[in-house]
Design an enzyme around this catalytic site. Structure first.
Site, PDB file in Angstrom:
ATOM      1  N   HIS A  80      12.332 -60.560  13.362  1.00  0.00           N
ATOM      2  CA  HIS A  80      10.889 -60.320  13.232  1.00  0.00           C
ATOM      3  C   HIS A  80      10.204 -61.031  14.410  1.00  0.00           C
ATOM      4  CE1 HIS A  80       6.844 -60.899  11.443  1.00  0.00           C
ATOM      5  NE2 HIS A  80       7.168 -59.990  10.541  1.00  0.00           N
ATOM      6  N   ASP A 128      15.542 -67.626   9.162  1.00  0.00           N
ATOM      7  CA  ASP A 128      14.315 -67.011   8.683  1.00  0.00           C
ATOM      8  C   ASP A 128      14.636 -66.357   7.347  1.00  0.00           C
ATOM      9  OD1 ASP A 128      12.154 -65.452   8.095  1.00  0.00           O
ATOM     10  OD2 ASP A 128      12.094 -64.385  10.018  1.00  0.00           O
ATOM     11  N   GLN A 174      12.729 -62.651   3.895  1.00  0.00           N
ATOM     12  CA  GLN A 174      13.176 -61.589   2.998  1.00  0.00           C
ATOM     13  C   GLN A 174      14.279 -62.099   2.074  1.00  0.00           C
ATOM     14  OE1 GLN A 174      11.810 -58.564   2.784  1.00  0.00           O
ATOM     15  NE2 GLN A 174      10.463 -58.777   4.548  1.00  0.00           N
ATOM     16  N   LYS A 190       5.554 -62.921   0.001  1.00  0.00           N
ATOM     17  CA  LYS A 190       6.606 -61.928  -0.233  1.00  0.00           C
ATOM     18  C   LYS A 190       7.438 -62.274  -1.465  1.00  0.00           C
ATOM     19  CE  LYS A 190       6.740 -60.603   4.574  1.00  0.00           C
ATOM     20  NZ  LYS A 190       7.466 -60.389   5.808  1.00  0.00           N
ATOM     21  N   CYS A 239       6.936 -55.196  12.959  1.00  0.00           N
ATOM     22  CA  CYS A 239       6.967 -56.477  13.680  1.00  0.00           C
ATOM     23  C   CYS A 239       8.367 -56.762  14.214  1.00  0.00           C
ATOM     24  CB  CYS A 239       6.494 -57.643  12.809  1.00  0.00           C
ATOM     25  SG  CYS A 239       4.802 -57.487  12.288  1.00  0.00           S
TER      26      CYS A 239
HETATM   27  C1  LIG Z   1       7.278 -61.054   6.846  1.00  0.00           C
HETATM   28  C2  LIG Z   1       8.299 -61.708   7.660  1.00  0.00           C
HETATM   29  C3  LIG Z   1       7.987 -62.778   8.495  1.00  0.00           C
HETATM   30  C4  LIG Z   1       6.600 -63.318   8.673  1.00  0.00           C
HETATM   31  O1  LIG Z   1       5.960 -63.634   7.483  1.00  0.00           O
HETATM   32  P1  LIG Z   1       4.446 -64.132   7.570  1.00  0.00           P
HETATM   33  O2  LIG Z   1       4.043 -64.285   6.158  1.00  0.00           O
HETATM   34  O3  LIG Z   1       3.688 -63.048   8.276  1.00  0.00           O
HETATM   35  O4  LIG Z   1       4.456 -65.387   8.342  1.00  0.00           O
HETATM   36  C5  LIG Z   1       9.002 -63.339   9.238  1.00  0.00           C
HETATM   37  N1  LIG Z   1      10.254 -62.885   9.144  1.00  0.00           N
HETATM   38  C6  LIG Z   1      10.596 -61.867   8.333  1.00  0.00           C
HETATM   39  C7  LIG Z   1      12.031 -61.432   8.270  1.00  0.00           C
HETATM   40  C8  LIG Z   1       9.636 -61.240   7.575  1.00  0.00           C
HETATM   41  O5  LIG Z   1       9.979 -60.226   6.792  1.00  0.00           O
END
Ligand SMILES: *Cc1c(COP(=O)(O)O)cnc(C)c1O
Length: 418
Positions: free
Chosen positions: A135, A212, A215, A238, A376
């Site tokens: 992302h 990260d 998800q 999320k 993104c």
């Molecule tokens: C949504 C997402 C982000 C960023 O999340 P934010 O709430 O916009 O900071 C980063 N990495 C992944 C894999 C995502 O799905």
């Protein structure tokens, strides 16, 4: 009985999806006069009543600024806020609550690591290894360090199934590598990366790893100690929690040697014009008033997810993924991107007859909310050699009947364009 076996909207004994749905008020609403079919939880998930009511209850009965109040209201708000730190630590299986830093979102958590850890410990010529399926939030903060201190971002490739090519990743790790920053689950392909193996390979060369988990925490039981993550980030909205909440997990020894990222109130021990001292982590990294009610709401979201059961949610979502994948594959001219064996319930696809944005717009008229665009992840679109994809992301509250509605709407798109 499984979804695939019946091909019917099914209620499994072990998972009462209708009961889950009743907890999410928005799922009873309509879009363009049709029942809302919400398949964009990968962008932001809907909120259960338990979260909504917790936030409202804080504002109605328990709101005050935290950490400084001498009066009861502030002390109670502080206790509830700090209790969520412990809850998050347990949720991630962190060793202690002191390893949990609250941020605004995953993006801010990664920027914190880049600007605090990176700017302190990286120098010109050093390298950060990311993957092709990151992302933008896990690319741009490192690119900023390219400009600021002259590091280099190296990119580990993926194969055509959307899996990290582990040998090529390993080959990128060298004496200049100062950090590996890789997704635990791709928001486009659904690929779940072999986190423990990634960390083992990096640690063998003395390199720390940031995952990260934006998800991953939604779709699997992320365990920072089992995978031996040095840093792990996720975003509250999320995970069925309020927006404005995010988490940085950092191993205690790492956080302890990091300077503050932002300066201000709440992060200091003492301030004078002769010099200022900072609090210990995690507070050192939490300058200013945080999202108080929202963080308490994030605690309610974690409670909710755990009351349903993470293993049961994952099992349900895997059935939804398999069912949706099978049904989508029956549509002529439809390509699915991301066929990893280890995959969350995120299905990116394209139709040969219509642009993803047109697909998204027509589906919207049918009440079906999906994502269309680059998600993104523009470098990943380049790798897939497409400008954009359509993406259906499934959550704990989705049903096979909703996958059917998606397929019906896509067949309409085909009729219009083919
Ligand atoms: C949504 C997402 C982000 C960023 O999340 P934010 O709430 O916009 O900071 C980063 N990495 C992944 C894999 C995502 O799905």
């Amino acid at each position: 009985m499984t979804i695939a076996a019946t091909r019917q909207p099914a209620l499994r004994n072990a998972y009462d999806v209708e009961a889950v749905r009743r907890d999410f008020p928005i799922l009873a609403t309509k879009a363009h006069g049709k029942p809302l079919v919400f398949l964009d939880s990968g962008a932001s998930a809907q909120k259960p009543r338990q979260v909504i009511e917790t936030v409202r209850e804080v504002y109605e009965k328990g709101y005050a600024n935290i950490h400084r109040g001498v009066y009861q209201l502030s002390q109670v708000a502080t206790e509830r806020f700090e209790a969520v730190r412990g809850k998050v630590a347990k949720f991630l299986n962190a060793a202690s609550a002191e390893e949990i830093v609250f941020t605004r979102n995953a993006t801010e958590a990664i920027n914190l690591v880049a600007q605090s850890y990176g700017r302190t410990f990286f120098k010109e010529g050093d390298e950060v290894v990311v993957s092709e399926m990151e992302h933008h939030a896990n690319i741009v903060p490192w690119q900023m360090l390219e400009t600021q201190i002259g590091i280099k971002v190296r990119v580990a490739p993926i194969d055509d199934a959307g899996e990290l090519i582990v040998e090529k990743f390993e080959a990128l790790l060298g004496p200049r590598t100062k950090l590996v920053a890789i997704t635990h689950c791709s928001n486009v392909l659904g690929t779940v990366t072999p986190a423990a193996e990634i960390a083992r390979l990096a640690h063998a060369k003395g390199i720390p790893v940031l995952f990260d988990g934006s998800q991953a925490v939604v779709h699997l039981a992320a365990d920072v100690r089992a995978i031996d993550a040095d840093f792990y980030v996720f975003t509250g909205h999320k995970l069925y929690g309020p927006s404005g909440t995010g988490v940085l997990y950092g191993k205690k020894a790492l956080l302890a040697k990091m300077p503050p990222y932002q300066g201000g109130g709440d992060m200091i021990a003492h301030v004078s014009f002769a010099g200022t001292t900072f609090r210990e982590p995690p507070h050192r990294f939490e300058a200013g008033t945080p999202a108080i009610a929202e963080v308490i709401g994030l605690g309610a979201a974690i409670d909710y997810v755990e009351s349903v059961g993470r293993a049961r949610i994952a099992e349900w979502e895997h059935e939804l993924r398999d069912y949706a994948t099978a049904r989508l594959s029956e549509i002529p001219g439809l390509t699915i991107y991301g066929t990893s064996k280890s995959k969350a319930a995120i299905v990116s696809f394209a139709l040969d007859c219509a642009h993803p944005h047109d697909i998204g717009t027509i589906l919207d008229m049918e009440g079906v909310a999906i994502r269309a665009g680059h998600h993104c992840a523009e470098p990943l679109m380049d790798r897939l050699a497409v400008p954009a994809t359509a993406r259906a992301s499934f959550a704990m509250y989705n049903t096979p009947a909703e996958a059917d509605a998606l397929v019906r709407a896509l067949r309409k798109v085909r009729e219009m364009f083919a």
